[in-house]
Design an enzyme around this catalytic site. Structure first.
Site, PDB file in Angstrom:
ATOM      1  N   ARG A  90       0.808  -1.301   0.139  1.00 52.69           N
ATOM      2  CA  ARG A  90      -0.121   0.042  -0.007  1.00 52.69           C
ATOM      3  C   ARG A  90       1.060   1.173   0.134  1.00 52.69           C
ATOM      4  O   ARG A  90       2.011   1.344   0.525  1.00 52.69           O
ATOM      5  CB  ARG A  90      -0.721   0.020   1.101  1.00 52.69           C
ATOM      6  CG  ARG A  90      -1.896  -0.990   1.269  1.00 52.69           C
ATOM      7  CD  ARG A  90      -2.866  -0.704   2.282  1.00 52.69           C
ATOM      8  NE  ARG A  90      -2.316  -1.464   3.836  1.00 52.69           N
ATOM      9  CZ  ARG A  90      -1.851  -0.604   4.560  1.00 52.69           C
ATOM     10  NH1 ARG A  90      -1.719   0.805   4.355  1.00 52.69           N
ATOM     11  NH2 ARG A  90      -1.153  -1.395   5.669  1.00 52.69           N
ATOM     12  N   TYR A 239      -1.123  -3.776  -6.895  1.00 45.42           N
ATOM     13  CA  TYR A 239      -0.812  -4.894  -5.691  1.00 45.42           C
ATOM     14  C   TYR A 239      -2.142  -4.674  -4.890  1.00 45.42           C
ATOM     15  O   TYR A 239      -2.909  -3.934  -5.004  1.00 45.42           O
ATOM     16  CB  TYR A 239       0.049  -3.903  -4.636  1.00 45.42           C
ATOM     17  CG  TYR A 239       0.250  -4.463  -3.460  1.00 45.42           C
ATOM     18  CD1 TYR A 239       0.650  -5.609  -2.875  1.00 45.42           C
ATOM     19  CD2 TYR A 239      -0.499  -3.621  -2.110  1.00 45.42           C
ATOM     20  CE1 TYR A 239       0.660  -6.115  -1.731  1.00 45.42           C
ATOM     21  CE2 TYR A 239      -0.587  -4.291  -0.912  1.00 45.42           C
ATOM     22  CZ  TYR A 239      -0.159  -5.188  -0.825  1.00 45.42           C
ATOM     23  OH  TYR A 239      -0.128  -5.816   0.671  1.00 45.42           O
ATOM     24  N   GLY A 240      -2.389  -5.914  -4.241  1.00 46.75           N
ATOM     25  CA  GLY A 240      -3.726  -6.170  -3.610  1.00 46.75           C
ATOM     26  C   GLY A 240      -4.459  -4.967  -2.947  1.00 46.75           C
ATOM     27  O   GLY A 240      -5.472  -4.724  -3.160  1.00 46.75           O
ATOM     28  N   LYS A 248      -9.483  -3.063   1.740  1.00 45.30           N
ATOM     29  CA  LYS A 248      -9.417  -1.794   2.602  1.00 45.30           C
ATOM     30  C   LYS A 248     -10.308  -0.625   2.104  1.00 45.30           C
ATOM     31  O   LYS A 248     -10.577   0.208   2.869  1.00 45.30           O
ATOM     32  CB  LYS A 248      -7.945  -1.603   2.917  1.00 45.30           C
ATOM     33  CG  LYS A 248      -7.062  -2.408   3.645  1.00 45.30           C
ATOM     34  CD  LYS A 248      -7.376  -3.143   4.989  1.00 45.30           C
ATOM     35  CE  LYS A 248      -6.202  -3.722   5.782  1.00 45.30           C
ATOM     36  NZ  LYS A 248      -6.075  -5.255   5.163  1.00 45.30           N
ATOM     37  N   HIS A 268     -10.833  -2.817  11.677  1.00 46.15           N
ATOM     38  CA  HIS A 268      -9.977  -3.513  11.072  1.00 46.15           C
ATOM     39  C   HIS A 268      -9.522  -4.626  12.204  1.00 46.15           C
ATOM     40  O   HIS A 268      -8.633  -4.473  13.168  1.00 46.15           O
ATOM     41  CB  HIS A 268      -8.825  -2.513  10.905  1.00 46.15           C
ATOM     42  CG  HIS A 268      -7.478  -3.315  10.485  1.00 46.15           C
ATOM     43  ND1 HIS A 268      -6.126  -2.973  10.755  1.00 46.15           N
ATOM     44  CD2 HIS A 268      -7.299  -4.467   9.505  1.00 46.15           C
ATOM     45  CE1 HIS A 268      -5.214  -3.614  10.058  1.00 46.15           C
ATOM     46  NE2 HIS A 268      -5.956  -4.473   9.237  1.00 46.15           N
ATOM     47  N   SER A 290      -1.630  -4.310  10.597  1.00 44.46           N
ATOM     48  CA  SER A 290      -1.188  -5.149   9.757  1.00 44.46           C
ATOM     49  C   SER A 290       0.244  -5.863  10.194  1.00 44.46           C
ATOM     50  O   SER A 290       0.987  -5.077  10.891  1.00 44.46           O
ATOM     51  CB  SER A 290      -1.038  -4.504   8.399  1.00 44.46           C
ATOM     52  OG  SER A 290      -2.323  -3.923   7.926  1.00 44.46           O
ATOM     53  N   ALA A 291       0.203  -7.043   9.985  1.00 54.54           N
ATOM     54  CA  ALA A 291       1.429  -7.893  10.390  1.00 54.54           C
ATOM     55  C   ALA A 291       1.675  -8.073  11.672  1.00 54.54           C
ATOM     56  O   ALA A 291       2.765  -8.248  12.316  1.00 54.54           O
ATOM     57  CB  ALA A 291       2.593  -7.401   9.492  1.00 54.54           C
ATOM     58  N   CYS A 292       0.729  -7.883  12.829  1.00 52.78           N
ATOM     59  CA  CYS A 292       0.854  -7.988  14.084  1.00 52.78           C
ATOM     60  C   CYS A 292       0.112  -9.171  15.040  1.00 52.78           C
ATOM     61  O   CYS A 292      -0.073  -9.057  15.881  1.00 52.78           O
ATOM     62  CB  CYS A 292       0.522  -6.505  14.736  1.00 52.78           C
ATOM     63  SG  CYS A 292       1.589  -5.186  14.636  1.00 52.78           S
ATOM     64  N   GLY A 293      -0.144 -10.069  13.913  1.00 51.81           N
ATOM     65  CA  GLY A 293      -0.800 -11.291  14.450  1.00 51.81           C
ATOM     66  C   GLY A 293      -2.261 -11.381  14.495  1.00 51.81           C
ATOM     67  O   GLY A 293      -2.592 -12.526  15.123  1.00 51.81           O
ATOM     68  N   ASN A 296      -2.642 -15.033  12.817  1.00 49.99           N
ATOM     69  CA  ASN A 296      -2.483 -16.012  13.943  1.00 49.99           C
ATOM     70  C   ASN A 296      -3.234 -16.271  14.937  1.00 49.99           C
ATOM     71  O   ASN A 296      -3.540 -17.338  15.412  1.00 49.99           O
ATOM     72  CB  ASN A 296      -0.895 -15.906  14.452  1.00 49.99           C
ATOM     73  CG  ASN A 296       0.138 -16.146  13.282  1.00 49.99           C
ATOM     74  OD1 ASN A 296      -0.038 -16.640  12.068  1.00 49.99           O
ATOM     75  ND2 ASN A 296       1.284 -15.497  13.491  1.00 49.99           N
ATOM     76  N   ASP A 315      -9.565 -10.367   9.550  1.00 46.68           N
ATOM     77  CA  ASP A 315      -8.857  -8.792   8.825  1.00 46.68           C
ATOM     78  C   ASP A 315      -9.910  -7.793   9.188  1.00 46.68           C
ATOM     79  O   ASP A 315      -9.501  -6.618   9.630  1.00 46.68           O
ATOM     80  CB  ASP A 315      -8.510  -8.978   7.711  1.00 46.68           C
ATOM     81  CG  ASP A 315      -7.756  -7.718   7.259  1.00 46.68           C
ATOM     82  OD1 ASP A 315      -6.983  -7.377   8.067  1.00 46.68           O
ATOM     83  OD2 ASP A 315      -7.718  -7.278   6.128  1.00 46.68           O
ATOM     84  N   SER A 409       5.257  -9.916   1.355  1.00 49.59           N
ATOM     85  CA  SER A 409       4.628 -11.098   0.547  1.00 49.59           C
ATOM     86  C   SER A 409       3.125 -11.528   1.006  1.00 49.59           C
ATOM     87  O   SER A 409       3.211 -11.608   2.354  1.00 49.59           O
ATOM     88  CB  SER A 409       5.753 -12.097   0.085  1.00 49.59           C
ATOM     89  OG  SER A 409       6.024 -12.723   1.138  1.00 49.59           O
ATOM     90  N   ARG A 410       2.438 -12.140  -0.051  1.00 48.83           N
ATOM     91  CA  ARG A 410       1.182 -12.610   0.604  1.00 48.83           C
ATOM     92  C   ARG A 410       0.723 -13.904  -0.015  1.00 48.83           C
ATOM     93  O   ARG A 410       0.978 -14.395  -0.979  1.00 48.83           O
ATOM     94  CB  ARG A 410       0.336 -11.452   0.136  1.00 48.83           C
ATOM     95  CG  ARG A 410       0.223 -10.219   0.575  1.00 48.83           C
ATOM     96  CD  ARG A 410      -0.117 -10.049   1.876  1.00 48.83           C
ATOM     97  NE  ARG A 410       0.200  -8.560   2.713  1.00 48.83           N
ATOM     98  CZ  ARG A 410      -0.620  -8.060   3.391  1.00 48.83           C
ATOM     99  NH1 ARG A 410      -1.599  -8.745   3.916  1.00 48.83           N
ATOM    100  NH2 ARG A 410      -0.236  -7.065   4.024  1.00 48.83           N
ATOM    101  N   PHE A 546       1.653 -17.345  19.929  1.00 47.54           N
ATOM    102  CA  PHE A 546       1.135 -18.135  19.246  1.00 47.54           C
ATOM    103  C   PHE A 546       0.178 -18.799  20.053  1.00 47.54           C
ATOM    104  O   PHE A 546      -0.785 -18.397  20.513  1.00 47.54           O
ATOM    105  CB  PHE A 546       2.252 -19.102  18.727  1.00 47.54           C
ATOM    106  CG  PHE A 546       3.490 -18.367  17.977  1.00 47.54           C
ATOM    107  CD1 PHE A 546       2.888 -17.535  16.806  1.00 47.54           C
ATOM    108  CD2 PHE A 546       4.641 -18.247  18.325  1.00 47.54           C
ATOM    109  CE1 PHE A 546       3.736 -16.627  16.051  1.00 47.54           C
ATOM    110  CE2 PHE A 546       5.582 -17.428  17.526  1.00 47.54           C
ATOM    111  CZ  PHE A 546       5.111 -16.800  16.434  1.00 47.54           C
ATOM    112  N   ASN A 549      -1.228 -18.059  23.545  1.00 49.52           N
ATOM    113  CA  ASN A 549      -2.041 -16.860  23.798  1.00 49.52           C
ATOM    114  C   ASN A 549      -3.511 -17.342  24.202  1.00 49.52           C
ATOM    115  O   ASN A 549      -4.417 -16.552  24.635  1.00 49.52           O
ATOM    116  CB  ASN A 549      -2.353 -15.981  22.464  1.00 49.52           C
ATOM    117  CG  ASN A 549      -0.941 -15.383  22.260  1.00 49.52           C
ATOM    118  OD1 ASN A 549       0.071 -15.148  22.916  1.00 49.52           O
ATOM    119  ND2 ASN A 549      -0.672 -15.270  20.810  1.00 49.52           N
TER     120      ASN A 549
END
Length: 639
Positions: A90, A239-240, A248, A268, A290-293, A296, A315, A409-410, A546, A549
């Protein structure tokens, strides 16, 4: 389907190569005509969402070398795309909200300060940029694809419809995975002709001197949202996050303005269902940057016997109160667009099992046996037996100074393939939310978990969130703590101060059964003694994270039942001694450090929040939130 030449009212003619023009509402046809005159495509493809169409598009992208099939027997109908090296994330500085007044988008920013909670351009200036400079002739020589899509189950009272026009077959294939698209949506619109739809226009742009397999125009990229007329226009990027306009752009930026006007929330957030050993189930929504778990946690494999976690979404959550006062939420998406690096059988086994079928990978490494590789997959791929080509075409080994996969990467994969997808994930009425979590990457200051005192305090907790930056934005600065309120900083569709007031107003809904609000932090660290070697980590995580949690989720589960397992602290309720189950952990944890609330650190935190509120929101911040900040400061100073 109907094929042949179709005349456009102005000076252009194109061929319908796929689909049925008569299946479209007159209002949709009018929109297509208008944008076709502007973009000048040679051909029109009306998407039906079928498997036949999916395979047709994949073969076309193979022909142009945009995509290649993974031939390893481990993968079934899986594909790999490598983008242009300048089109990988983005681009927040080129993403705009366009309204009649700047104050509708950007809060009362302090004079001389750079606004960080809204990127505004006037409607007139953006229209000139888009429709005079960017989009004219942008699809010449290409096909315009028409994607009717639904965010949410078609026909659900939560669902919203969009029509995306794009010249990217990659976008079509990913939108088929990420949304409900094609004929079912067209049929719904025909049966309900008064349904409003979001207009979405996308073009990869007029590429010159760039890789032909991934056309884009990064120097001229612009992503514009017009919330006052429910329109999105994106130019120059494939890009997505910039091109899958249902994600988004629609599901957060435009949807947040719809939610404000219609009395609901577009957030979000993941949604998960958690069942205790006695068989009682609750649903939890959680907002992380984003990318904070998020993924997971949504796909958590609990380590505690008898507990089960199932995924509704990873998401985005749309939530509204029902007539009984329950806050109900849906996942408006149909798939997962997850960050690949770090995803492994250790961190997210359910996800890893699900991405071996019908998945499109973007910017990951490619193995010589026809598979994929990214950082974190060392146990899944024997690097002694295969060669790896990096996402940008270089030979890669463990000794390389660059990564095999781009850090952003996705994988794009259907939600239905997830082993732990919740049985109610497509319930058109949504699931009842018992708790809302906020969280981010904080190496210090913020304890493992705490509960807000009440709804207003919880809104303050969301408003004052701070987190370490990630790779999800092209312009992100790695390892810098930044304010990211509600994990929505790049995604607000309107003035953040008004957004906070909307949350406060939602909390005053008649007969509302308000969920409890919590904050979690899996990422608190301590220094490693003697770690002077530059090859050694200087810090280590205090919490294993992981699957472990689930121990924090167990405490949250109990608190939603009002169990007496918490003690009051200056920042909120924290677990009582012994309230967190630690039995069975692979190694002891330093719980006192994990839950510590340090006076000096929190005085600094208060100072940073106060400075941010003053600089970025000013008079637009509701007085109730400023009051919560004052009370926090008083409690911390009294420690």
């Amino acid at each position: 389907s109907v094929r042949g030449k179709m005349s456009i009212p102005a000076e252009s003619t194109f061929e319908i190569v796929y689909g049925d023009w008569s299946s479209l509402l007159p209002e949709v046809q009018k929109y297509i005509n208008e944008k076709a005159r502007l973009c000048k495509p040679d051909r029109l493809h009306i998407c039906d969402g079928s498997e036949e169409e999916f395979q047709l598009l994949l073969r076309e992208m193979e022909r142009t070398r945009t995509i290649k099939k993974l031939w390893s027997e481990r993968f079934d109908n899986c594909w790999l795309v490598d983008t242009d090296v300048r089109d990988i994330a983005r681009v927040e500085s080129k993403t705009f909200i366009c309204t009649g007044n700047m104050s509708d988008t950007v809060p009362d920013t302090k004079f001389g300060a750079q606004a960080k909670l809204g990127n505004w351009m006037s409607v007139e200036s953006m229209e000139y940029l888009l429709f005079r400079k960017r989009f004219p002739n942008s699809m010449a020589g290409r096909t315009m694809y028409v994607i009717p899509f639904s965010m949410g189950v078609v026909g659900s009272p939560f669902a919203k419809i969009g029509i995306e026009l794009t010249d990217s077959p990659y976008v079509v294939t990913c939108m088929r995975i990420m949304t409900r698209s094609g004929k079912p949506v067209s049929d719904y619109l025909k049966a309900h002709p008064d349904t409003q739809f979001i207009r979405c226009l996308h073009s990869v742009g007029r590429s010159v001197g760039m890789m032909t397999s991934w056309p884009c125009d990064p120097d001229n990229t612009v992503i514009a949202h017009f919330p006052e007329r429910n329109e999105i226009c994106s130019y120059g990027s494939g890009y997505g996050g910039n091109s899958l306009l249902g994600k988004k752009c629609f599901a957060l930026r435009i949807a947040s303005t719809l939610a404000r006007d219609e009395g609901w929330l577009a957030e979000h957030m993941l949604i998960l269902g958690i069942t205790n050993p006695e068989g009682r189930k609750k649903f939890i929504a959680a907002a992380f940057p984003s990318a904070c778990g998020k993924t997971n946690l949504a796909m958590l494999q609990p380590t505690m016997p008898g507990w089960k976690v199932e995924c509704v979404g990873d998401d985005i959550a749309w939530m509204r109160f029902d007539d009984k006062g329950n806050l109900r939420g849906i996942n408006p998406e149909n798939g997962f667009f997850g960050v690949a690096p770090g995803t492994s059988m250790k961190t997210n086994p359910y996800c890893m099992k699900s991405i071996h079928k019908d998945t499109v990978f973007t910017n990951v490494g490619y193995t010589s046996d026809g598979g994929v590789y990214w950082e974190g997959m060392d146990d899944e791929v024997d690097l002694d037996q295969v060669h790896v080509t990096s996402w940008d075409g270089r030979h890669w080994t463990n000794e390389s100074h660059f990564t095999a996969a781009h850090k952003n990467s996705r994988f794009c994969t259907p939600a239905k393939h997830l082993e732990t997808i919740d049985a109610a994930w497509e319930d058109p009425m949504g699931v009842p939310i018992s708790a809302i979590l906020f969280g981010g990457r904080r190496p210090d200051t913020v304890p493992l978990v705490f509960e807000s005192f009440d709804w207003t305090h919880g809104v303050f907790v969301g408003s004052s969130m701070r987190s370490m930056t990630t790779a999800a934005s092209l312009e992100g600065i790695v390892k810098r703590i930044q304010h990211d309120p509600f994990a929505m900083r790049p995604f607000f569709g309107y003035n953040f101060g008004h957004y906070v007031q909307h949350w406060l107003d939602i909390g005053k809904t008649s007969n509302a059964k308000l969920p409890k609000i919590f904050h979690v932090n899996w990422f608190r660290t301590e220094k490693v003694p003697g770690a002077h070697d530059h090859n050694k980590r200087k810090e280590r995580y205090l919490w294993p994270g992981f699957g472990e949690n689930c121990r924090v989720l167990e405490w949250i589960f109990k608190r939603t039942d009002e169990e007496d397992v918490a003690v009051k602290s200056p920042i909120g309720y924290v677990p009582k001694p012994g309230a967190l189950s630690l039995s069975g952990l692979p190694e002891p944890v330093k719980l006192e450090k994990l839950l510590a609330v340090n006076k000096d650190e929190w005085q600094e935190e208060v100072r940073k929040i106060k400075e941010y509120f003053d600089e970025q929101i000013g008079a637009d911040m509701p007085k109730e939130i400023l009051g919560e900040l004052t009370k926090l400061e008083e409690r911390v100073n009294a420690m």
